[in-house]
Design a protein around this motif. Structure first.
Motif, PDB file in Angstrom:
ATOM      1  N   ARG A 145      -7.964  10.046  11.321  1.00  0.00           N
ATOM      2  CA  ARG A 145      -6.532   9.995  11.007  1.00  0.00           C
ATOM      3  C   ARG A 145      -5.842  11.229  11.580  1.00  0.00           C
ATOM      4  O   ARG A 145      -6.351  12.347  11.493  1.00  0.00           O
ATOM      5  CB  ARG A 145      -6.328   9.940   9.496  1.00  0.00           C
ATOM      6  CG  ARG A 145      -4.867   9.997   9.078  1.00  0.00           C
ATOM      7  CD  ARG A 145      -4.713   9.861   7.574  1.00  0.00           C
ATOM      8  NE  ARG A 145      -3.326  10.001   7.161  1.00  0.00           N
ATOM      9  CZ  ARG A 145      -2.895   9.865   5.911  1.00  0.00           C
ATOM     10  NH1 ARG A 145      -3.759   9.569   4.953  1.00  0.00           N
ATOM     11  NH2 ARG A 145      -1.622  10.006   5.623  1.00  0.00           N
TER      12      ARG A 145
ATOM     13  N   ARG B 280     -12.953   8.222   3.515  1.00  0.00           N
ATOM     14  CA  ARG B 280     -12.445   6.974   2.947  1.00  0.00           C
ATOM     15  C   ARG B 280     -11.430   7.315   1.862  1.00  0.00           C
ATOM     16  O   ARG B 280     -11.538   8.371   1.227  1.00  0.00           O
ATOM     17  CB  ARG B 280     -13.593   6.157   2.319  1.00  0.00           C
ATOM     18  CG  ARG B 280     -14.642   5.673   3.328  1.00  0.00           C
ATOM     19  CD  ARG B 280     -15.912   5.244   2.632  1.00  0.00           C
ATOM     20  NE  ARG B 280     -16.523   6.366   1.917  1.00  0.00           N
ATOM     21  CZ  ARG B 280     -17.334   7.253   2.518  1.00  0.00           C
ATOM     22  NH1 ARG B 280     -17.620   7.159   3.793  1.00  0.00           N
ATOM     23  NH2 ARG B 280     -17.836   8.250   1.812  1.00  0.00           N
ATOM     24  N   ASP B 281     -10.493   6.408   1.638  1.00  0.00           N
ATOM     25  CA  ASP B 281      -9.484   6.647   0.603  1.00  0.00           C
ATOM     26  C   ASP B 281     -10.120   6.853  -0.765  1.00  0.00           C
ATOM     27  O   ASP B 281      -9.614   7.620  -1.590  1.00  0.00           O
ATOM     28  CB  ASP B 281      -8.502   5.479   0.539  1.00  0.00           C
ATOM     29  CG  ASP B 281      -7.530   5.472   1.712  1.00  0.00           C
ATOM     30  OD1 ASP B 281      -7.430   6.501   2.408  1.00  0.00           O
ATOM     31  OD2 ASP B 281      -6.876   4.434   1.917  1.00  0.00           O
ATOM     32  N   SER B 282     -11.236   6.171  -1.005  1.00  0.00           N
ATOM     33  CA  SER B 282     -11.880   6.251  -2.319  1.00  0.00           C
ATOM     34  C   SER B 282     -12.579   7.575  -2.560  1.00  0.00           C
ATOM     35  O   SER B 282     -12.995   7.859  -3.696  1.00  0.00           O
ATOM     36  CB  SER B 282     -12.886   5.104  -2.471  1.00  0.00           C
ATOM     37  OG  SER B 282     -13.878   5.178  -1.452  1.00  0.00           O
TER      38      SER B 282
ATOM     39  N   SER C 294     -11.841  11.776   9.582  1.00  0.00           N
ATOM     40  CA  SER C 294     -11.796  10.312   9.523  1.00  0.00           C
ATOM     41  C   SER C 294     -11.189   9.698  10.780  1.00  0.00           C
ATOM     42  O   SER C 294     -11.218   8.481  10.965  1.00  0.00           O
ATOM     43  CB  SER C 294     -10.972   9.864   8.320  1.00  0.00           C
ATOM     44  OG  SER C 294      -9.613  10.268   8.484  1.00  0.00           O
TER      45      SER C 294
ATOM     46  N   GLU D 138      -1.820   3.106  -0.633  1.00  0.00           N
ATOM     47  CA  GLU D 138      -2.190   4.073  -1.667  1.00  0.00           C
ATOM     48  C   GLU D 138      -2.392   3.416  -3.025  1.00  0.00           C
ATOM     49  O   GLU D 138      -3.122   3.952  -3.870  1.00  0.00           O
ATOM     50  CB  GLU D 138      -1.124   5.171  -1.764  1.00  0.00           C
ATOM     51  CG  GLU D 138      -1.110   6.102  -0.574  1.00  0.00           C
ATOM     52  CD  GLU D 138      -0.214   7.302  -0.791  1.00  0.00           C
ATOM     53  OE1 GLU D 138      -0.580   8.400  -0.336  1.00  0.00           O
ATOM     54  OE2 GLU D 138       0.863   7.149  -1.405  1.00  0.00           O
TER      55      GLU D 138
ATOM     56  N   LYS E 127     -11.422  10.411  -2.915  1.00  0.00           N
ATOM     57  CA  LYS E 127     -10.706  11.244  -3.880  1.00  0.00           C
ATOM     58  C   LYS E 127     -11.138  10.965  -5.315  1.00  0.00           C
ATOM     59  O   LYS E 127     -11.003  11.824  -6.190  1.00  0.00           O
ATOM     60  CB  LYS E 127      -9.194  11.071  -3.727  1.00  0.00           C
ATOM     61  CG  LYS E 127      -8.686   9.668  -3.977  1.00  0.00           C
ATOM     62  CD  LYS E 127      -7.166   9.581  -3.856  1.00  0.00           C
ATOM     63  CE  LYS E 127      -6.700   9.732  -2.440  1.00  0.00           C
ATOM     64  NZ  LYS E 127      -6.976   8.527  -1.613  1.00  0.00           N
TER      65      LYS E 127
ATOM     66  N   TYR F 161      -2.490   1.550   5.644  1.00  0.00           N
ATOM     67  CA  TYR F 161      -2.606   2.447   4.493  1.00  0.00           C
ATOM     68  C   TYR F 161      -2.040   1.734   3.269  1.00  0.00           C
ATOM     69  O   TYR F 161      -0.999   1.078   3.349  1.00  0.00           O
ATOM     70  CB  TYR F 161      -1.823   3.740   4.732  1.00  0.00           C
ATOM     71  CG  TYR F 161      -2.192   4.466   6.003  1.00  0.00           C
ATOM     72  CD1 TYR F 161      -3.275   5.330   6.045  1.00  0.00           C
ATOM     73  CD2 TYR F 161      -1.458   4.266   7.172  1.00  0.00           C
ATOM     74  CE1 TYR F 161      -3.621   5.993   7.219  1.00  0.00           C
ATOM     75  CE2 TYR F 161      -1.796   4.924   8.345  1.00  0.00           C
ATOM     76  CZ  TYR F 161      -2.873   5.789   8.359  1.00  0.00           C
ATOM     77  OH  TYR F 161      -3.216   6.434   9.531  1.00  0.00           O
TER      78      TYR F 161
ATOM     79  N   ASN G 149      -1.958  11.135  -8.039  1.00  0.00           N
ATOM     80  CA  ASN G 149      -1.814  12.110  -6.962  1.00  0.00           C
ATOM     81  C   ASN G 149      -0.835  13.164  -7.475  1.00  0.00           C
ATOM     82  O   ASN G 149       0.377  12.937  -7.492  1.00  0.00           O
ATOM     83  CB  ASN G 149      -1.293  11.425  -5.697  1.00  0.00           C
ATOM     84  CG  ASN G 149      -1.331  12.332  -4.486  1.00  0.00           C
ATOM     85  OD1 ASN G 149      -2.011  13.345  -4.481  1.00  0.00           O
ATOM     86  ND2 ASN G 149      -0.603  11.960  -3.446  1.00  0.00           N
TER      87      ASN G 149
ATOM     88  N   TYR H  45      -2.863  16.573  -0.513  1.00  0.00           N
ATOM     89  CA  TYR H  45      -4.309  16.452  -0.291  1.00  0.00           C
ATOM     90  C   TYR H  45      -4.901  17.690   0.373  1.00  0.00           C
ATOM     91  O   TYR H  45      -5.839  17.589   1.166  1.00  0.00           O
ATOM     92  CB  TYR H  45      -4.630  15.204   0.538  1.00  0.00           C
ATOM     93  CG  TYR H  45      -4.275  13.906  -0.120  1.00  0.00           C
ATOM     94  CD1 TYR H  45      -4.700  13.606  -1.411  1.00  0.00           C
ATOM     95  CD2 TYR H  45      -3.481  12.964   0.538  1.00  0.00           C
ATOM     96  CE1 TYR H  45      -4.358  12.415  -2.034  1.00  0.00           C
ATOM     97  CE2 TYR H  45      -3.138  11.761  -0.070  1.00  0.00           C
ATOM     98  CZ  TYR H  45      -3.577  11.496  -1.358  1.00  0.00           C
ATOM     99  OH  TYR H  45      -3.242  10.320  -1.968  1.00  0.00           O
TER     100      TYR H  45
ATOM    101  N   THR I 197      -5.921   3.032  -4.646  1.00  0.00           N
ATOM    102  CA  THR I 197      -6.674   4.110  -5.296  1.00  0.00           C
ATOM    103  C   THR I 197      -5.822   4.975  -6.219  1.00  0.00           C
ATOM    104  O   THR I 197      -6.369   5.807  -6.940  1.00  0.00           O
ATOM    105  CB  THR I 197      -7.322   5.032  -4.247  1.00  0.00           C
ATOM    106  OG1 THR I 197      -6.312   5.517  -3.352  1.00  0.00           O
ATOM    107  CG2 THR I 197      -8.402   4.301  -3.461  1.00  0.00           C
TER     108      THR I 197
END
Length: 280
Positions: A229, A48-50, A227, A135, A52, A133, A103, A41, A138
């Motif tokens: 994180r 947000r995860d979305s 974020s 993955e 991407k 989390y 990914n 990444y 998404t």
């Protein structure tokens, strides 16, 4: 062969992240690296995860001539400009599912040509009551292990196996990569959480090096992101005996190391464990 793991603390701004990646690639190339690897990444650590999903690109076989794939084109141009192998951390590539992406790790030759692509197979899932989390919400998983061969400036061939972050916990992947021939180098871009990284990151990397008697290069995200994180960092290079050659704990930077094929060959002769495999 000199190699470099590039550590970043990526932001939600793609242009800012690409500028940082280009600066670090140039720094590594100027220091003599023939292969540079970006973290997972590298192009986006969103809020947000979305996030991407909105920057996902279609895969480009020739990114140098593509006007619609800015992330891939940036990597290809950097490889050609500096005459180095670029392992492009990961970026989101569109998958058949509209609400999912691959990914993907893209590898570019010193001519800027796409050498290979690997889609992350194992999707991270973790919850400790404070952090969660998933993955799979998404991402579409890949299904094919990938290794490729490069020739360094001295004319020596290196077999390079690829993995991404959570893949590190599955030794069978790396055994699969050595089925045709042993790998000389494993490259594992990551964005390990601070919690899991503190416990297992170095331990697992050194284990993969020792059990496969090969070098490991692990570029990572390393710091606190927009974020909130926190990623563990500790980008490192490891030799085939499990010795850490170079490491950076946190923050942006270039981790350089020289890989030693003669030492690797000596270790494999002294301890021929790869020839003693019975299962798998």
């Amino acid at each position: 062969m000199k190699v470099a793991a590039l550590q970043m603390v990526s932001t939600p701004d793609v242009d800012e992240n690409l500028a940082t990646a280009l600066r670090l690639i140039a720094q590594a190339a100027q220091a003599g690296a023939e292969l540079v690897a970006l973290p997972e990444y590298f192009c986006l650590m969103g809020l947000r995860d979305s996030d991407k999903l909105r920057i996902a690109e279609d895969p480009a076989d020739d990114a140098l001539s593509s006007a619609s794939t800015p992330i891939q084109t940036t990597l290809a141009q950097a490889a050609r400009e500096h005459g180095v192998w670029v392992i492009g951390g990961t970026l989101p590539l569109r998958s058949p599912k509209a609400d999912r992406v691959f990914n993907s790790l893209m590898v570019y030759s010193p001519q800027g040509q796409l050498a290979t692509r690997y889609d992350k197979i194992h999707l991270f899932c973790f919850s400790d009551g404070e952090r969660r989390y998933d993955e799979a919400a998404t991402l579409t998983p890949g299904d094919t292990p990938v290794a490729f061969t490069l020739t360094d400036r001295a004319g020596q061939a290196w077999r390079v196996g690829l993995g991404i972050c959570y893949d590190l916990r599955f030794p069978e992947l790396f055994r699969q990569l050595t089925r045709e021939a042993p790998c000389d180098l494993l490259v594992l871009p990551a964005a390990f959480t601070h919690t899991t990284g503190q416990a297992h990151w170095e331990l697992l990397l050194r284990a993969r090096a020792v059990e496969n008697l090969c070098h490991v290069l692990a570029p990572a995200q390393g710091g606190t992101h927009a974020s909130g994180r926190r990623t563990f960092g500790h980008s490192m290079a490891i030799d085939p005996w499990g010795q850490v050659l170079a490491v950076q704990a946190e923050g942006e930077g270039v981790v350089m190391a020289t890989l030693d094929r003669e030492r690797q060959a000596t270790l494999r002769e002294q301890l021929p464990a790869l020839t003693h495999r019975v299962l798998g």
